[in-house]
Structure formats: C-alpha cells, structure tokens
Design a protein around this motif. Structure first.
Motif, PDB file in Angstrom:
ATOM      1  N   MET A   1       2.528 -21.117   3.860  1.00 36.25           N
ATOM      2  CA  MET A   1       3.840 -20.603   3.095  1.00 36.25           C
ATOM      3  C   MET A   1       3.540 -19.424   2.388  1.00 36.25           C
ATOM      4  SD  MET A   1       7.265 -20.984   2.813  1.00 36.25           S
ATOM      5  CE  MET A   1       8.479 -20.701   1.598  1.00 36.25           C
ATOM      6  N   LEU A   2       2.791 -19.574   1.528  1.00 34.78           N
ATOM      7  CA  LEU A   2       2.360 -18.474   0.625  1.00 34.78           C
ATOM      8  C   LEU A   2       1.518 -17.620   1.421  1.00 34.78           C
ATOM      9  CD1 LEU A   2       2.170 -17.506  -2.070  1.00 34.78           C
ATOM     10  CD2 LEU A   2      -0.232 -18.620  -2.547  1.00 34.78           C
ATOM     11  N   SER A   3       0.824 -17.888   2.347  1.00 31.39           N
ATOM     12  CA  SER A   3      -0.002 -16.563   3.251  1.00 31.39           C
ATOM     13  C   SER A   3       1.017 -15.985   4.004  1.00 31.39           C
ATOM     14  CB  SER A   3      -0.888 -17.567   3.941  1.00 31.39           C
ATOM     15  OG  SER A   3      -0.193 -18.204   5.155  1.00 31.39           O
ATOM     16  N   GLY A   4       2.129 -16.537   4.701  1.00 30.38           N
ATOM     17  CA  GLY A   4       3.326 -15.688   5.302  1.00 30.38           C
ATOM     18  C   GLY A   4       4.039 -14.608   4.342  1.00 30.38           C
ATOM     19  N   VAL A   5       4.318 -15.190   3.209  1.00 29.94           N
ATOM     20  CA  VAL A   5       5.099 -14.396   2.051  1.00 29.94           C
ATOM     21  C   VAL A   5       4.178 -13.221   1.660  1.00 29.94           C
ATOM     22  CG1 VAL A   5       6.173 -14.349  -0.184  1.00 29.94           C
ATOM     23  CG2 VAL A   5       6.585 -16.299   1.301  1.00 29.94           C
ATOM     24  N   SER A   6       2.763 -13.672   1.417  1.00 31.90           N
ATOM     25  CA  SER A   6       1.928 -12.491   1.162  1.00 31.90           C
ATOM     26  C   SER A   6       1.533 -11.497   2.358  1.00 31.90           C
ATOM     27  CB  SER A   6       0.554 -13.081   0.940  1.00 31.90           C
ATOM     28  OG  SER A   6       0.710 -14.205  -0.290  1.00 31.90           O
ATOM     29  N   TYR A   7       1.791 -11.955   3.360  1.00 31.49           N
ATOM     30  CA  TYR A   7       1.711 -10.836   4.688  1.00 31.49           C
ATOM     31  C   TYR A   7       2.901 -10.064   4.712  1.00 31.49           C
ATOM     32  CZ  TYR A   7       1.050  -9.361   9.669  1.00 31.49           C
ATOM     33  OH  TYR A   7       1.015  -8.627  10.402  1.00 31.49           O
ATOM     34  N   ILE A   8       3.979 -10.614   4.654  1.00 22.14           N
ATOM     35  CA  ILE A   8       5.231  -9.906   4.655  1.00 22.14           C
ATOM     36  C   ILE A   8       5.172  -8.729   3.502  1.00 22.14           C
ATOM     37  CG2 ILE A   8       7.852  -9.938   4.608  1.00 22.14           C
ATOM     38  CD1 ILE A   8       7.529 -12.522   5.956  1.00 22.14           C
ATOM     39  N   THR A   9       4.985  -9.436   2.410  1.00 20.22           N
ATOM     40  CA  THR A   9       4.765  -8.429   1.215  1.00 20.22           C
ATOM     41  C   THR A   9       3.850  -7.239   1.611  1.00 20.22           C
ATOM     42  OG1 THR A   9       5.223 -10.379  -0.426  1.00 20.22           O
ATOM     43  CG2 THR A   9       4.653  -8.448  -1.348  1.00 20.22           C
ATOM     44  N   PHE A  10       2.781  -7.537   1.879  1.00 23.09           N
ATOM     45  CA  PHE A  10       1.758  -6.452   2.222  1.00 23.09           C
ATOM     46  C   PHE A  10       2.201  -5.628   3.157  1.00 23.09           C
ATOM     47  CE2 PHE A  10      -1.676  -5.042   5.101  1.00 23.09           C
ATOM     48  CZ  PHE A  10      -2.574  -4.410   4.216  1.00 23.09           C
ATOM     49  N   CYS A  11       2.836  -5.871   4.566  1.00 23.26           N
ATOM     50  CA  CYS A  11       3.277  -5.109   5.486  1.00 23.26           C
ATOM     51  C   CYS A  11       4.501  -4.182   4.786  1.00 23.26           C
ATOM     52  CB  CYS A  11       4.123  -6.183   6.544  1.00 23.26           C
ATOM     53  SG  CYS A  11       2.744  -6.837   7.479  1.00 23.26           S
ATOM     54  N   LEU A  12       5.256  -4.833   3.967  1.00 22.51           N
ATOM     55  CA  LEU A  12       6.394  -3.937   3.311  1.00 22.51           C
ATOM     56  C   LEU A  12       5.721  -2.799   2.368  1.00 22.51           C
ATOM     57  CD1 LEU A  12       9.138  -6.599   2.477  1.00 22.51           C
ATOM     58  CD2 LEU A  12       9.246  -4.451   4.112  1.00 22.51           C
ATOM     59  N   MET A  13       4.755  -3.034   1.551  1.00 23.17           N
ATOM     60  CA  MET A  13       4.107  -2.180   0.936  1.00 23.17           C
ATOM     61  C   MET A  13       3.285  -1.051   1.575  1.00 23.17           C
ATOM     62  SD  MET A  13       4.806  -2.931  -2.284  1.00 23.17           S
ATOM     63  CE  MET A  13       3.794  -1.905  -3.300  1.00 23.17           C
ATOM     64  N   PHE A  14       2.830  -1.549   2.664  1.00 25.64           N
ATOM     65  CA  PHE A  14       2.143  -0.426   3.626  1.00 25.64           C
ATOM     66  C   PHE A  14       3.099   0.416   4.203  1.00 25.64           C
ATOM     67  CE2 PHE A  14       0.167   0.753   7.492  1.00 25.64           C
ATOM     68  CZ  PHE A  14      -0.986   1.148   7.443  1.00 25.64           C
ATOM     69  N   VAL A  15       4.077  -0.198   4.788  1.00 23.88           N
ATOM     70  CA  VAL A  15       5.325   0.845   5.296  1.00 23.88           C
ATOM     71  C   VAL A  15       5.836   1.696   4.417  1.00 23.88           C
ATOM     72  CG1 VAL A  15       7.519   0.939   6.442  1.00 23.88           C
ATOM     73  CG2 VAL A  15       5.650  -0.809   7.114  1.00 23.88           C
ATOM     74  N   THR A  16       6.043   1.053   3.147  1.00 22.85           N
ATOM     75  CA  THR A  16       6.769   1.938   1.952  1.00 22.85           C
ATOM     76  C   THR A  16       5.667   3.045   1.647  1.00 22.85           C
ATOM     77  OG1 THR A  16       7.824   0.069   1.291  1.00 22.85           O
ATOM     78  CG2 THR A  16       7.555   1.849  -0.224  1.00 22.85           C
ATOM     79  N   SER A  17       4.607   2.784   1.509  1.00 20.76           N
ATOM     80  CA  SER A  17       3.341   3.687   1.064  1.00 20.76           C
ATOM     81  C   SER A  17       3.219   4.905   2.032  1.00 20.76           C
ATOM     82  CB  SER A  17       2.192   3.115   0.638  1.00 20.76           C
ATOM     83  OG  SER A  17       1.739   2.553   1.925  1.00 20.76           O
ATOM     84  N   PHE A  18       3.333   4.283   3.391  1.00 24.16           N
ATOM     85  CA  PHE A  18       3.165   5.437   4.440  1.00 24.16           C
ATOM     86  C   PHE A  18       4.506   6.204   4.469  1.00 24.16           C
ATOM     87  CE2 PHE A  18       4.803   6.400   8.766  1.00 24.16           C
ATOM     88  CZ  PHE A  18       3.885   7.233   9.342  1.00 24.16           C
ATOM     89  N   LEU A  19       5.734   5.905   4.472  1.00 19.13           N
ATOM     90  CA  LEU A  19       6.875   6.678   4.328  1.00 19.13           C
ATOM     91  C   LEU A  19       6.872   7.569   2.883  1.00 19.13           C
ATOM     92  CD1 LEU A  19       9.644   4.107   5.599  1.00 19.13           C
ATOM     93  CD2 LEU A  19       8.552   6.049   7.024  1.00 19.13           C
ATOM     94  N   ALA A  20       6.169   7.165   1.966  1.00 15.67           N
ATOM     95  CA  ALA A  20       6.205   7.893   0.730  1.00 15.67           C
ATOM     96  C   ALA A  20       5.421   9.156   0.944  1.00 15.67           C
ATOM     97  CB  ALA A  20       5.798   7.031  -0.348  1.00 15.67           C
ATOM     98  N   ASN A  21       4.080   9.091   1.567  1.00 11.61           N
ATOM     99  CA  ASN A  21       3.202  10.094   1.886  1.00 11.61           C
ATOM    100  C   ASN A  21       3.255  11.097   3.096  1.00 11.61           C
ATOM    101  OD1 ASN A  21       1.680   9.331  -0.604  1.00 11.61           O
ATOM    102  ND2 ASN A  21       0.910   7.473   0.629  1.00 11.61           N
ATOM    103  N   VAL A  22       4.327  10.945   3.707  1.00  9.00           N
ATOM    104  CA  VAL A  22       4.458  11.786   4.955  1.00  9.00           C
ATOM    105  C   VAL A  22       5.820  12.762   4.652  1.00  9.00           C
ATOM    106  CG1 VAL A  22       3.419  10.311   6.651  1.00  9.00           C
ATOM    107  CG2 VAL A  22       5.960  10.330   6.345  1.00  9.00           C
ATOM    108  N   ASN A  23       5.886  13.925   5.532  1.00 12.70           N
ATOM    109  CA  ASN A  23       7.083  14.783   5.212  1.00 12.70           C
ATOM    110  C   ASN A  23       8.233  14.071   5.748  1.00 12.70           C
ATOM    111  OD1 ASN A  23       6.988  15.229   7.855  1.00 12.70           O
ATOM    112  ND2 ASN A  23       5.868  17.451   7.668  1.00 12.70           N
TER     113      ASN A  23
END
Length: 134
Positions: A1-23
């Motif tokens: 359960m904890l690994s699933g929540v960690s994976y979703i959190t990582f994915c959200l952070m990755f997409v957010t950082s991608f969107l913040a660094n492109v035009n």
C-alpha cells in the motif's frame, strides 16, 4: 500500500516538475496530447470493440439460429427467449419423432428401419437444413 502511494506521489512530482520547466506552448501541446491519449484509451477503443463484438455476435446469431435456439434450450430459456426477442411470432413446430427401443415393434429389423429413415429423409419429413442466406 505504501509503495503504491509513494509511486503515485513520485509520478505527480515528476510531471509537475516537467511542466514547471518547459515553456507554455509545450505545456499546452503536452496537455492536448495527454487528453487525446486518455480519451482514446478510455472511450474510443472500448466503444469500438463493443460495437465490433456486438456486430459479430448479431451476424452469427442470424446465420446460425438453430445453434442459438439449441443453446437457449440447453440453459433453460428456449421459448421465453424466442418470444422476448422475436418481432413476428413463429408457428409452432412439429414435435420430433423419436422412438425409444422399447417402443419399436419387435418385427422391425435394421434394414427395414434404415429404409424407413431413408424414405422419411427423401420426403422432407425432417425439414430443410437452415442456411445463412435464408
């Protein structure tokens, strides 16, 4: 359960950082692409497959009515199923002529029975063989 929540959190952070660094134009293009992919995967493909399976099932049911009727009788909903889905009621069918060994006359021999069956088959007593084009 904890690994699933960690994976979703990582994915959200990755997409957010991608969107913040492109035009902004690339963000808009990415959002459009993601929306199209989600709609295709969740709406278009399942709808198409459902339509395809329904079409194939409908064509098969029309071509092999005897198989459908026999299957319906086998599971116990033969006549009621036909009445539910039939637009025009069918005339009642003649009961099949089947005799058990105990009902046969003792004077009937195998050659006599075979000749009788052959004459019944030639006279059309068993009905026509259904075809898909009918």
């Amino acid at each position: 359960m904890l690994s699933g929540v960690s994976y979703i959190t990582f994915c959200l952070m990755f997409v957010t950082s991608f969107l913040a660094n492109v035009n902004p134009k690339d963000v808009r293009d990415w959002e459009i692409s993601a929306t199209i992919e989600i709609c295709t995967d969740l709406i278009l493909v399942p709808s198409f497959m459902t339509f395809l399976f329904l079409a194939v099932t409908g064509i098969s049911a029309r071509c092999w009515k005897d198989v459908v009727e026999e299957s319906a009788e086998h599971i116990g909903c033969g006549d009621s199923m036909e009445q539910q889905f039939s637009i025009v009621p069918r005339p009642p069918q003649r009961p099949r002529r089947s005799r058990s060994l105990s009902q046969m006359k003792s004077t009937e021999t195998l050659p006599a029975l075979l000749r009788k069956m052959e004459s019944e088959a030639k006279s059309g007593i068993f009905g026509k063989v259904p075809s898909c084009g009918a």
